[in-house]
Design an enzyme around this catalytic site. Sequence first.
Site, PDB file in Angstrom:
ATOM      1  N   TYR A 104     -23.640  48.709 -11.430  1.00  0.00           N
ATOM      2  CA  TYR A 104     -23.437  48.569  -9.971  1.00  0.00           C
ATOM      3  C   TYR A 104     -22.507  49.678  -9.455  1.00  0.00           C
ATOM      4  O   TYR A 104     -22.298  49.805  -8.259  1.00  0.00           O
ATOM      5  CB  TYR A 104     -22.820  47.211  -9.590  1.00  0.00           C
ATOM      6  CG  TYR A 104     -23.627  45.993  -9.972  1.00  0.00           C
ATOM      7  CD1 TYR A 104     -24.945  46.086 -10.391  1.00  0.00           C
ATOM      8  CD2 TYR A 104     -23.048  44.729  -9.898  1.00  0.00           C
ATOM      9  CE1 TYR A 104     -25.662  44.947 -10.740  1.00  0.00           C
ATOM     10  CE2 TYR A 104     -23.768  43.589 -10.246  1.00  0.00           C
ATOM     11  CZ  TYR A 104     -25.067  43.710 -10.673  1.00  0.00           C
ATOM     12  OH  TYR A 104     -25.766  42.577 -11.012  1.00  0.00           O
ATOM     13  N   HIS A 163     -26.738  43.083 -19.920  1.00  0.00           N
ATOM     14  CA  HIS A 163     -27.392  42.988 -18.602  1.00  0.00           C
ATOM     15  C   HIS A 163     -28.873  42.599 -18.696  1.00  0.00           C
ATOM     16  O   HIS A 163     -29.348  41.767 -17.926  1.00  0.00           O
ATOM     17  CB  HIS A 163     -27.242  44.331 -17.871  1.00  0.00           C
ATOM     18  CG  HIS A 163     -27.241  44.211 -16.390  1.00  0.00           C
ATOM     19  ND1 HIS A 163     -26.521  45.043 -15.560  1.00  0.00           N
ATOM     20  CD2 HIS A 163     -27.881  43.355 -15.556  1.00  0.00           C
ATOM     21  CE1 HIS A 163     -26.722  44.705 -14.300  1.00  0.00           C
ATOM     22  NE2 HIS A 163     -27.545  43.683 -14.269  1.00  0.00           N
TER      23      HIS A 163
HETATM   24  N1  LIG Z   1     -27.779  39.876 -14.015  1.00  0.00           N
HETATM   25  C1  LIG Z   1     -28.670  40.402 -13.205  1.00  0.00           C
HETATM   26  O1  LIG Z   1     -29.680  40.959 -13.656  1.00  0.00           O
HETATM   27  C2  LIG Z   1     -28.457  40.322 -11.722  1.00  0.00           C
HETATM   28  C3  LIG Z   1     -29.503  40.674 -10.849  1.00  0.00           C
HETATM   29  C4  LIG Z   1     -29.275  40.563  -9.478  1.00  0.00           C
HETATM   30  C5  LIG Z   1     -28.035  40.130  -9.008  1.00  0.00           C
HETATM   31  N2  LIG Z   1     -27.014  39.827  -9.876  1.00  0.00           N
HETATM   32  C6  LIG Z   1     -25.694  39.343  -9.404  1.00  0.00           C
HETATM   33  O2  LIG Z   1     -25.914  38.204  -8.574  1.00  0.00           O
HETATM   34  C7  LIG Z   1     -25.236  38.387  -7.326  1.00  0.00           C
HETATM   35  C8  LIG Z   1     -25.921  37.615  -6.214  1.00  0.00           C
HETATM   36  O3  LIG Z   1     -27.275  37.998  -6.066  1.00  0.00           O
HETATM   37  P1  LIG Z   1     -27.808  38.965  -4.880  1.00  0.00           P
HETATM   38  O4  LIG Z   1     -26.699  39.793  -4.365  1.00  0.00           O
HETATM   39  O5  LIG Z   1     -29.018  39.617  -5.420  1.00  0.00           O
HETATM   40  O6  LIG Z   1     -28.337  37.966  -3.767  1.00  0.00           O
HETATM   41  P2  LIG Z   1     -27.820  36.615  -3.040  1.00  0.00           P
HETATM   42  O7  LIG Z   1     -26.421  36.336  -3.400  1.00  0.00           O
HETATM   43  O8  LIG Z   1     -28.863  35.611  -3.311  1.00  0.00           O
HETATM   44  O9  LIG Z   1     -27.938  37.013  -1.509  1.00  0.00           O
HETATM   45  C9  LIG Z   1     -27.114  37.958  -0.910  1.00  0.00           C
HETATM   46  C10 LIG Z   1     -27.594  38.146   0.537  1.00  0.00           C
HETATM   47  O10 LIG Z   1     -27.477  36.899   1.219  1.00  0.00           O
HETATM   48  C11 LIG Z   1     -26.685  37.078   2.397  1.00  0.00           C
HETATM   49  N3  LIG Z   1     -25.874  35.863   2.578  1.00  0.00           N
HETATM   50  C12 LIG Z   1     -24.855  35.446   1.795  1.00  0.00           C
HETATM   51  N4  LIG Z   1     -24.361  34.293   2.248  1.00  0.00           N
HETATM   52  C13 LIG Z   1     -25.069  33.968   3.353  1.00  0.00           C
HETATM   53  C14 LIG Z   1     -25.024  32.893   4.268  1.00  0.00           C
HETATM   54  N5  LIG Z   1     -24.145  31.911   4.115  1.00  0.00           N
HETATM   55  N6  LIG Z   1     -25.918  32.884   5.299  1.00  0.00           N
HETATM   56  C15 LIG Z   1     -26.820  33.866   5.440  1.00  0.00           C
HETATM   57  N7  LIG Z   1     -26.914  34.926   4.608  1.00  0.00           N
HETATM   58  C16 LIG Z   1     -26.052  34.975   3.562  1.00  0.00           C
HETATM   59  C17 LIG Z   1     -25.828  38.286   2.134  1.00  0.00           C
HETATM   60  O11 LIG Z   1     -25.482  38.874   3.374  1.00  0.00           O
HETATM   61  P3  LIG Z   1     -24.052  39.567   3.686  1.00  0.00           P
HETATM   62  O12 LIG Z   1     -23.678  40.391   2.505  1.00  0.00           O
HETATM   63  O13 LIG Z   1     -24.349  40.346   4.902  1.00  0.00           O
HETATM   64  O14 LIG Z   1     -23.047  38.478   3.940  1.00  0.00           O
HETATM   65  C18 LIG Z   1     -26.782  39.150   1.310  1.00  0.00           C
HETATM   66  O15 LIG Z   1     -27.673  39.856   2.140  1.00  0.00           O
HETATM   67  C19 LIG Z   1     -25.276  39.922  -7.153  1.00  0.00           C
HETATM   68  O16 LIG Z   1     -24.402  40.356  -6.138  1.00  0.00           O
HETATM   69  C20 LIG Z   1     -24.919  40.369  -8.548  1.00  0.00           C
HETATM   70  O17 LIG Z   1     -23.534  40.254  -8.748  1.00  0.00           O
HETATM   71  C21 LIG Z   1     -27.232  39.902 -11.229  1.00  0.00           C
END
Ligand SMILES: NC(=O)c1ccc[n+]([C@@H]2O[C@H](COP(=O)([O-])OP(=O)(O)OC[C@H]3O[C@@H](n4cnc5c(N)ncnc54)[C@H](OP(=O)(O)O)[C@@H]3O)[C@@H](O)[C@H]2O)c1
Length: 279
Positions: A51, A109
């Site tokens: 990241y 990862h």
């Molecule tokens: N291990 C892996 O392979 C892997 C893969 C993908 C992700 N990850 C980890 O998982 C974490 C979370 O997943 P993600 O970032 O893909 O997606 P997510 O957490 O499912 O969604 C993030 C999105 O949702 C929005 N959001 C958050 N809270 C909200 C709410 N209460 N109401 C409306 N919209 C909301 C955020 O907007 P704003 O930012 O504008 O608030 C952002 O656009 C990542 O950040 C990363 O650390 C790991």
Amino acid sequence: MNSIQTIKLSDGLTIPVIGFGTYLLRGKAGAESIKKAIDLGYRLFDSAFNYENEGTVGEAIRRSSVAREQLIITSKLPGRHHRFKEALVTIEESLFRAGLTYYDIYLIHWPNPLENLYVEAWQAFIEAKKMGLVRSIGVCNFLPEHMARLEQETGVLPSINQIEMHPYFNQADQLKWHHEHGVVTEAWSPLGRGNDLLHNEVIGNIAMIYSKSISQVVLRWHIQHGVIPIPKASSPEHQMENKNIFDFVLSDKEMDVIDSLTRKDGRTYDQNPAVYQEF
Ligand SMILES: NC(=O)c1ccc[n+]([C@@H]2O[C@H](COP(=O)([O-])OP(=O)(O)OC[C@H]3O[C@@H](n4cnc5c(N)ncnc54)[C@H](OP(=O)(O)O)[C@@H]3O)[C@@H](O)[C@H]2O)c1
């Protein structure tokens, strides 16, 4: 009661049942956003070498008034560094980038099964734990067969498996395996990365009953499955909203209704760990 509960991993480390994702949070704005999340009470943070934000996470920790020991900081080993020596050096580099002396959790990862080097990476993780570089070692995106092989060849099962999980992809079989083997599940993209899940009418109707938002009901659904969601939110409003989920309980029927939204092709990015590889 709206404080964050905790759970104990198989190796004894206690961590909060909800964490904070940091993908795309980088630089000054990212550090401020993560610091805000610490101020609001988040204690479990996810990041990754890939990241390019371990420095941002370290900076947020230094800007906050919360002691390092109170935080559970995670990072992840990229697929290009699975060889034993490279994995160890990468963990050290990860620490330098964050300006930390240890990670609480370090995860592989992706298994990258076609490369077939994940057991070597795991041996390096076991060594890194012995060296005190990390407190708890786990994986992401591992299928049961990958974890069974780790146990067979090293005698050590991961404490955590972080996988894609949300109502459109509920991972029922994988959760059952985790449960039977004492592996704690973390859910990535728990909100479907903000896709149409957050406008789902069925979940919206349940949300109205509790005067909660769709995001809150989705995260509550994770918690009641015994899974740790790690939503990413840049705005303090979303950060606050996402952790206010400990003052209501979904009924069994509501859990079933949300579970019924799952689809075979429900993955957000079509990343099936049996064949998808990331470096
Ligand atoms: N291990 C892996 O392979 C892997 C893969 C993908 C992700 N990850 C980890 O998982 C974490 C979370 O997943 P993600 O970032 O893909 O997606 P997510 O957490 O499912 O969604 C993030 C999105 O949702 C929005 N959001 C958050 N809270 C909200 C709410 N209460 N109401 C409306 N919209 C909301 C955020 O907007 P704003 O930012 O504008 O608030 C952002 O656009 C990542 O950040 C990363 O650390 C790991």
